[in-house]
Design an enzyme around this catalytic site. Sequence first.
Site, PDB file in Angstrom:
ATOM      1  N   GLY A 198       0.793  -1.220   0.000  1.00 27.94           N
ATOM      2  CA  GLY A 198       0.000   0.000   0.000  1.00 27.94           C
ATOM      3  C   GLY A 198       0.821   1.263   0.000  1.00 27.94           C
ATOM      4  N   GLU A 253      -1.214   2.867   6.696  1.00 29.41           N
ATOM      5  CA  GLU A 253      -1.347   3.834   5.606  1.00 29.41           C
ATOM      6  C   GLU A 253      -2.189   5.043   6.014  1.00 29.41           C
ATOM      7  OE1 GLU A 253       0.551   3.819   3.191  1.00 29.41           O
ATOM      8  OE2 GLU A 253       1.299   1.759   3.311  1.00 29.41           O
ATOM      9  N   ASP A 273      11.809  10.287  13.229  1.00 35.03           N
ATOM     10  CA  ASP A 273      10.479  10.412  12.608  1.00 35.03           C
ATOM     11  C   ASP A 273       9.812  11.737  12.972  1.00 35.03           C
ATOM     12  OD1 ASP A 273       9.715  10.025  15.233  1.00 35.03           O
ATOM     13  OD2 ASP A 273       8.068   8.661  14.746  1.00 35.03           O
TER      14      ASP A 273
END
Length: 434
Positions: A198, A253, A273
């Site tokens: 995905g 996702e 991150d």
Amino acid sequence: MKKFTFTLSCILATFAFGQQVQVERCLSHKAIEYQDSLTPGFADIVNEQFEIAKNAPLKKTDEVYRVPVVFHIVYNNDDQNLADSVIMRQLETLNQDFMRQNPDTVNMREDFDIVKGYPNIEFRLAQIDPDGNPTTGITRTETDLESFADFSIISGSFDALERIKSTSDGGIDPWDTERYLNIWIGNLDILGFTALLGYATPPVGLPNWPAGATAGLTDGVVVQYSVVGDNNPNEVDMGQGPLDVKGRTLTHEVGHYLGLRHIWGDGDCTQQDGIDDTPNADDQSDFDCDPTKNTCEDDIFGIDLPDMIENYMDYSAETCQNSFTRGQANLMRAVLENQRIDLIEDNPASVVETESIDVQIYPNPTSNSFTIAVENDLIDQYELISLSGKTVLRGSIESVNTEVNVNSLDNGMYVLKLSNSLTNEVVSRKVVKM
Ligand SMILES: [Zn+2]
């Protein structure tokens, strides 16, 4: 980047030997690079918007945000045309994960108790389509295309994949991407091998979009059909037996769609991150669950926490994923309050027609005027809001029946917001002007 090239090189190399192919999990990071190649500066905008969301004071901390979602199933055979029951299970998993109500939170190691987060976001199947008609929130489109993936993705192109988002290219056009989370489900195999699970597009905040930039990816999420829902009858064979699908690809996702990055920051220990309480990692997990890993030294509330294989934004096995951190949860809520606010605020797509106060609107749709019929005293004000979020009419309600003239308004869908100024109770209804 390295990993992806390697993987697809492997695909090419291993066909000759008849070996199995390694599945690449997610191309969301590559999608940003591709957008940046089409519209230079795009990646900077994504990063800028990340910082804006991260630094934005949260407006509401407890309220559950509800996001209308449409699943577009694009199928070439019966296996790909997933049953409603699979979609419903997937939605349940998504909601459990984003409400932290998933039963497997008990598997999270105690180390992470200090960072665990509650996004409090609920995804609801859209009840109204963009034309104002009732809908199940699931569309089904038969396609001639056997797969939406091909070898062009080796060079970083998303043109083949993006066909799923276009009716004229063999997929189906999105519903208004500012008002619905569009999730396309289709086949992403290459020559019969599952190459990709995905990808999602990040929040960019439309006012900051470079002027004249139209090339790019359509906003939303794409998922390989065989990893949707933990009751999916199809198998993803990874060479060492079938993948244990728990519906976490979509959780991952949608995390990207709401602004999150991978926990290893798509780099080594020097790359973060951007979320303060996510333990850093020097690389992705590889569909495994290795609790011994502590690859990067970090300082989270004074502690060097191990790699958080429990995090949905890792590539660990779906069976050991069960948590977001508080920082991740806050970031996603901030994105909904800022870059993606049209999903949650005055959104006709999220109007639920059954609410506690008995209100009748008629005729609806209408061309000239409609009447608001409401029990006395429960409501004393009305506001009519356009799809762009602008209030186009407002007034007071002083009797049981109030007529509202909409002759001068453009045709389309509106939200009628009815409120009681004393109790602050609010009821919303969808009104269509034709
Ligand atoms: Zn990802």
